[in-house]
Structure formats: structure tokens, C-alpha cells
Design a protein around this motif. Structure first.
Motif, PDB file in Angstrom:
ATOM      1  N   ASP A   1      40.621  44.584  35.387  1.00 20.81           N
ATOM      2  CA  ASP A   1      39.389  45.169  34.838  1.00 20.81           C
ATOM      3  C   ASP A   1      39.091  46.520  35.491  1.00 20.81           C
ATOM      4  O   ASP A   1      38.658  47.463  34.821  1.00 20.81           O
TER       5      ASP A   1
ATOM      6  N   LEU B   1      25.508  35.351  29.147  1.00 18.99           N
ATOM      7  CA  LEU B   1      26.152  36.665  29.043  1.00 18.99           C
ATOM      8  C   LEU B   1      26.312  37.101  27.592  1.00 18.99           C
ATOM      9  O   LEU B   1      26.234  38.288  27.293  1.00 18.99           O
TER      10      LEU B   1
ATOM     11  N   MET C   1      28.099  45.319  28.410  1.00 22.64           N
ATOM     12  CA  MET C   1      28.838  44.087  28.607  1.00 22.64           C
ATOM     13  C   MET C   1      29.708  43.814  27.405  1.00 22.64           C
ATOM     14  O   MET C   1      29.310  44.067  26.285  1.00 22.64           O
TER      15      MET C   1
ATOM     16  N   ASP D   1      33.642  39.848  29.265  1.00 23.43           N
ATOM     17  CA  ASP D   1      32.747  39.348  30.314  1.00 23.43           C
ATOM     18  C   ASP D   1      32.194  37.973  29.953  1.00 23.43           C
ATOM     19  O   ASP D   1      31.980  37.126  30.828  1.00 23.43           O
TER      20      ASP D   1
ATOM     21  N   PHE E   1      31.966  45.372  34.622  1.00 25.62           N
ATOM     22  CA  PHE E   1      31.098  44.358  35.205  1.00 25.62           C
ATOM     23  C   PHE E   1      31.896  43.146  35.700  1.00 25.62           C
ATOM     24  O   PHE E   1      31.437  42.405  36.577  1.00 25.62           O
ATOM     25  N   GLY E   2      33.099  42.960  35.150  1.00 26.15           N
ATOM     26  CA  GLY E   2      33.915  41.803  35.529  1.00 26.15           C
ATOM     27  C   GLY E   2      34.094  41.626  37.029  1.00 26.15           C
ATOM     28  O   GLY E   2      33.937  40.517  37.544  1.00 26.15           O
TER      29      GLY E   2
ATOM     30  N   LEU F   1      31.027  40.053  38.506  1.00 29.10           N
ATOM     31  CA  LEU F   1      30.946  38.625  38.179  1.00 29.10           C
ATOM     32  C   LEU F   1      31.869  37.829  39.101  1.00 29.10           C
ATOM     33  O   LEU F   1      31.499  36.781  39.634  1.00 29.10           O
TER      34      LEU F   1
END
Ligand SMILES: [Zn+2]
Length: 261
Positions: free
Chosen positions: A117, A166, A177, A181, A232-233, A236
Motif C-alpha cells: 500500500d 469502513l 478511503m 481498506d 490509510f491501509g 489500519l
């Protein structure tokens, strides 16, 4: 938890760290994981067995191809070291429990997805599609072997709830997002749900705190504009690992401060 278990975890982590390097390079290209054998991208010389030892070979070759001297990225030994560190941390956290293999898979998958990612801004279905059911099967088996079928149900519901949350955010703010994700959230919701609802909440909360703080710092420093993409991965993944490895003391401290315990 014995020193022998930690030693096994370190060795397994190094070996599977090598596999992670292959996955990180080849999955985004859509290539086979088995063929061709690893080769230097510049001179095409195939990597000899003795030059394929995790970390050690890279250091012995001082980060260069034995044949043509082309630089070999430091990412290779770093991924192998990170994998070994995660495997040891997971073994130290769980000990010889039925759930240990599931959380080794959990940490290894998050390492691969984070590296991909960061470079490609996507979370490949080729990893989430097979590995999410694989994680679910390992967790359900662990819960049943431990005689706790309710935990298996909670793991599945954790995956559904995290993905649902999500998905809602992706629908409200599609730029921030992606569906990758959402699929990643299903994967980590399984692993966090097995440990409890507080772990699900902590993992997601930690992701938003870590990712949000970095985004604010980068904006303030002028390093990124508002359109600049920040995947954003990885946040997370980081939040989930914090929750798995350190969730128990964090949640206990939180409940203590709130006077709930
Ligand atoms: Zn070469």
C-alpha cells in the motif's frame, strides 16, 4: 512462553519474511510467486542459494548483486527483520496457544499489505481474498479447540462490523478511503473480534489517531497538500497490531481511568 518458542518464532519469521519480499514485489505486478526464480533485475543473474539467506546474505554482499554490483534495496533485509520481530512479539503475546498460528498469519499479512500500500496505494484482492477466509478458518478452529464457540462467532461479527464501519466512511468520503481498506478492515476485524469488542474499537481508534496525527503534521509542514494521497491501509495495520500486542494493558488502563473497573 519458553526461549525455544521465541527462537522458533524468530527463524520462522525470517524465512517467511523472505516469502513476504517475493509477495510484495510480485503480487502488484500480477506475476507468479513460484516462477521465475529470483534474479537480479539488471543483469538477470539468478540468485544463488547461499545469497538467499535472510538478512545475512544482504549484509555479506553489502547490498549489491554478486555479479554486476547493482544495488539491492535495503527493504529486503528490513522486511525480513520486521517479520522476525513480529513473529517473536506475537509468540511472546500468545505463548503456545491454539490461536498462535492465526496471529502469525495476521501479522505477516499486515506486513505485506503495508509495504504494498505504501508503494502502490492499493490493497490487492489477490491477498485479501484468500487470506481473509484462511484467517477466519484458523481463528474458528482455535476457538473450537479452546472450547469457546462464542469467541468464533464474535470474531466473524468483528470482521463484519469493522468492514461495515469502513464501508460507511468510504461512501461518505470516497477520496479518503477505498474498497481495499474496507476489505482490509474485514480481515483485521476478524483478528480483533476474536480478542474482544474492546480490541476492535481500540484497533480502529488507534488507526484514526495514528493516521490523523501524521496527516496533520504533513499538512502543517507543507509536505502534502490536501489532495495529496496518504494511504490509510498502513495505519489500519498499525492500529490493529497495537491492539493485538498491547491491547490488554491499554484497555485495562482506560477502564481504570474511567472508573469502570
Ligand atoms: Zn546483477
Amino acid at each position: 512462553m519458553t526461549p525455544a518458542l521465541l527462537a522458533v518464532a524468530a527463524l520462522l519469521g525470517l524465512v517467511l519474511g523472505s516469502l513476504a519480499n517475493v509477495v510484495i514485489v510480485r503480487v502488484p505486478q500480477g506475476g507468479s510467486l513460484l516462477r521465475p526464480a529470483s534474479a537480479c533485475p539488471r543483469c538477470g543473474a539468478s540468485v544463488r542459494a547461499r545469497d538467499n539467506v535472510p538478512v545475512v546474505s544482504w549484509l555479506a554482499l553489502r547490498g549489491r548483486c554478486r555479479d554486476c554490483g547493482e544495488r539491492i534495496s535495503a527493504r529486503y533485509p528490513l522486511v525480513e527483520l520486521a517479520s522476525a520481530g513480529l513473529f517473536v512479539a506475537v509468540a511472546a503475546r500468545f505463548g503456545l496457544a491454539w490461536a498462535l498460528p492465526a496471529y502469525w498469519l495476521f501479522a505477516w499479512t499486515l506486513l505485506c499489505l503495508t509495504a504494498i500500500d505504501l508503494e502502490h496505494y492499493r490493497i490487492p484482492n489477490r491477498l485479501t481474498y484468500p487470506l481473509t477466509p484462511a484467517l477466519g478458518a484458523l481463528l474458528v478452529a482455535a476457538a473450537l479447540l479452546a472450547g469457546e464457540p462464542g469467541v468464533a462467532v464474535r470474531a466473524v461479527l468483528g470482521g463484519v462490523a469493522a468492514a461495515g464501519l469502513l464501508l460507511g466512511l468510504a461512501l461518505i468520503s470516497p477520496r479518503g478511503m477505498g474498497l481495499g481498506d474496507v476489505k482490509l478492515a474485514a480481515f483485521l476485524g476478524l483478528g480483533l473480534g476474536y480478542l474482544g469488542w474492546a480490541h476492535v474499537a481500540l484497533g480502529l481508534f488507534a488507526a484514526f489517531v495514528l493516521g490523523g496525527v501524521l496527516a496533520i503534521v504533513l499538512l502543517a509542514l507543507g509536505l502534502r497538500d490536501r489532495q495529496g494521497q496518504i494511504p490509510f491501509g498502513p495505519w489500519l495495520a498499525a492500529g490493529a497490531l497495537v491492539s493485538v500486542l498491547a491491547g490488554q494493558p491499554i484497555i485495562a488502563a482506560y477502564l481504570g481511568v474511567m472508573g469502570l473497573r
